[in-house]
Design a protein around this motif. Structure first.
Motif, PDB file in Angstrom:
ATOM      1  N   SER A  16      43.058  37.253  29.115  1.00  0.00           N
ATOM      2  CA  SER A  16      41.991  37.473  29.970  1.00  0.00           C
ATOM      3  C   SER A  16      41.034  36.391  30.010  1.00  0.00           C
ATOM      4  O   SER A  16      40.887  35.660  29.278  1.00  0.00           O
ATOM      5  N   TYR A  73      37.570  35.353  32.746  1.00  0.00           N
ATOM      6  CA  TYR A  73      36.732  35.433  33.929  1.00  0.00           C
ATOM      7  C   TYR A  73      36.127  33.957  34.283  1.00  0.00           C
ATOM      8  O   TYR A  73      35.836  33.276  33.413  1.00  0.00           O
ATOM      9  N   VAL A 117      39.405  31.346  34.615  1.00  0.00           N
ATOM     10  CA  VAL A 117      40.603  32.046  35.301  1.00  0.00           C
ATOM     11  C   VAL A 117      41.831  31.114  35.646  1.00  0.00           C
ATOM     12  O   VAL A 117      42.942  31.256  35.169  1.00  0.00           O
ATOM     13  N   THR A 118      41.352  29.737  36.205  1.00  0.00           N
ATOM     14  CA  THR A 118      42.754  29.041  36.370  1.00  0.00           C
ATOM     15  C   THR A 118      43.372  28.308  35.072  1.00  0.00           C
ATOM     16  O   THR A 118      44.401  28.213  34.949  1.00  0.00           O
ATOM     17  N   THR A 120      49.934  41.302  36.462  1.00  0.00           N
ATOM     18  CA  THR A 120      48.606  40.713  36.825  1.00  0.00           C
ATOM     19  C   THR A 120      47.846  41.741  37.253  1.00  0.00           C
ATOM     20  O   THR A 120      48.099  42.217  38.511  1.00  0.00           O
ATOM     21  N   VAL A 156      43.732  41.700  38.760  1.00  0.00           N
ATOM     22  CA  VAL A 156      42.622  41.044  39.238  1.00  0.00           C
ATOM     23  C   VAL A 156      41.450  41.976  39.613  1.00  0.00           C
ATOM     24  O   VAL A 156      41.696  42.929  40.069  1.00  0.00           O
ATOM     25  N   SER A 164      37.725  38.327  37.539  1.00  0.00           N
ATOM     26  CA  SER A 164      38.296  38.092  36.301  1.00  0.00           C
ATOM     27  C   SER A 164      39.857  38.456  36.317  1.00  0.00           C
ATOM     28  O   SER A 164      40.116  38.781  37.504  1.00  0.00           O
ATOM     29  N   ILE A 165      40.471  38.002  35.646  1.00  0.00           N
ATOM     30  CA  ILE A 165      42.132  38.348  35.503  1.00  0.00           C
ATOM     31  C   ILE A 165      42.618  38.695  34.165  1.00  0.00           C
ATOM     32  O   ILE A 165      42.139  38.184  33.106  1.00  0.00           O
ATOM     33  N   ASN A 166      43.453  39.684  34.119  1.00  0.00           N
ATOM     34  CA  ASN A 166      44.344  40.125  32.963  1.00  0.00           C
ATOM     35  C   ASN A 166      45.577  39.841  33.369  1.00  0.00           C
ATOM     36  O   ASN A 166      46.242  40.436  34.132  1.00  0.00           O
TER      37      ASN A 166
END
Length: 173
Positions: free
Chosen positions: A60, A62, A66-67, A87, A89, A120-122
Motif C-alpha cells: 500500500s 500513496y 506509489v512508484t 491492483t 487505485v 493511492s494504490i493497493n
C-alpha cells in the motif's frame, strides 16, 4: 504559507479495510512511503512469501510512494514467479493542520486545516489463484521469464522502427 508550519497530519483512511475480497487473516500489509528502502521492503517480502504456503502480501502506498510500491511488486514478481496480482487505485484523504509562526494574530486565523487528496494504490500478490474476473487482476507471468530470471536483449531490428533512409541517418541511434 511561509508564515505557517505544519504541526499535524491526520490520515483519515487509517483503519479502513483493504479493498480486496477473500483475504487471508494473516495477510501482511507493507506500507510503502517515499523514504522506504526498496531493498528492505523486497527482502522482507521475499522471506515472507517463501516461508508461507498460501502466501499473500499487500503493498500500500500513496503520493510519492506509489512508484516505489510498483517497483517493489515488479521485483518481487520476478524473484518469486507464479504470483497472481490484483491492483486497486483510489484516492486517499489526508488532513493537515498548519499553525502560524511567530506572534499569534487573531486576524487571519492562527490555524489552518487543509484537506488533500492523494492518489493511492493497493497491490495484492498471492501464490494461490485469485478471481480473474476481479477488476485489476493480472495473471502470473509466462514460465520462460520466471525460469531464467534474465531479460533477453532485443536485436537491433526488433527495437528500431523501420525508417525511411535519409542521407543523414544510416541506422537506429
Amino acid at each position: 504559507m511561509e508564515n505557517f508550519r505544519r504541526v499535524q497530519v491526520v490520515d483519515e483512511d487509517d483503519g479502513q479495510p483493504l479493498p480486496f475480497k477473500n483475504l487471508h487473516p494473516d495477510v501482511v500489509k507493507m506500507r510503502v512511503k517515499e523514504g522506504s528502502k526498496i531493498r528492505n521492503l523486497v527482502g522482507y517480502a521475499v522471506t515472507h512469501m517463501l516461508s508461507e504456503e498460501n502466501g499473500q502480501i499487500v503493498f500500500s502506498a500513496y503520493g510519492r510512494g506509489v512508484t516505489k510500491a510498483v517497483t517493489c511488486v515488479e521485483i518481487l514478481k520476478r524473484k518469486i514467479g507464479g504470483l497472481h496480482q490484483v491492483t486497486k487505485v483510489q484516492y486517499k484523504i489526508v488532513q493537515e493542520v498548519w499553525e502560524q509562526k511567530g506572534p499569534k494574530v487573531q486576524h487571519p486565523a492562527p490555524r489552518l486545516n487543509v484537506q488533500k487528496n492523494y492518489p493511492s494504490i493497493n497491490i495484492l500478490l498471492s501464490k494461490e489463484p485469485l478471481d480473474p474476473q476481479e477488476e485489476g487482476y493480472q495473471p502470473p507471468q509466462s514460465m520462460a521469464l520466471k525460469e531464467t530470471g534474465k531479460r533477453f536483449p532485443l536485436s537491433h531490428s526488433e527495437h528500431c522502427a523501420p525508417k525511411k533512409k535519409t542521407e543523414e541517418s544510416e541506422g537506429c541511434y
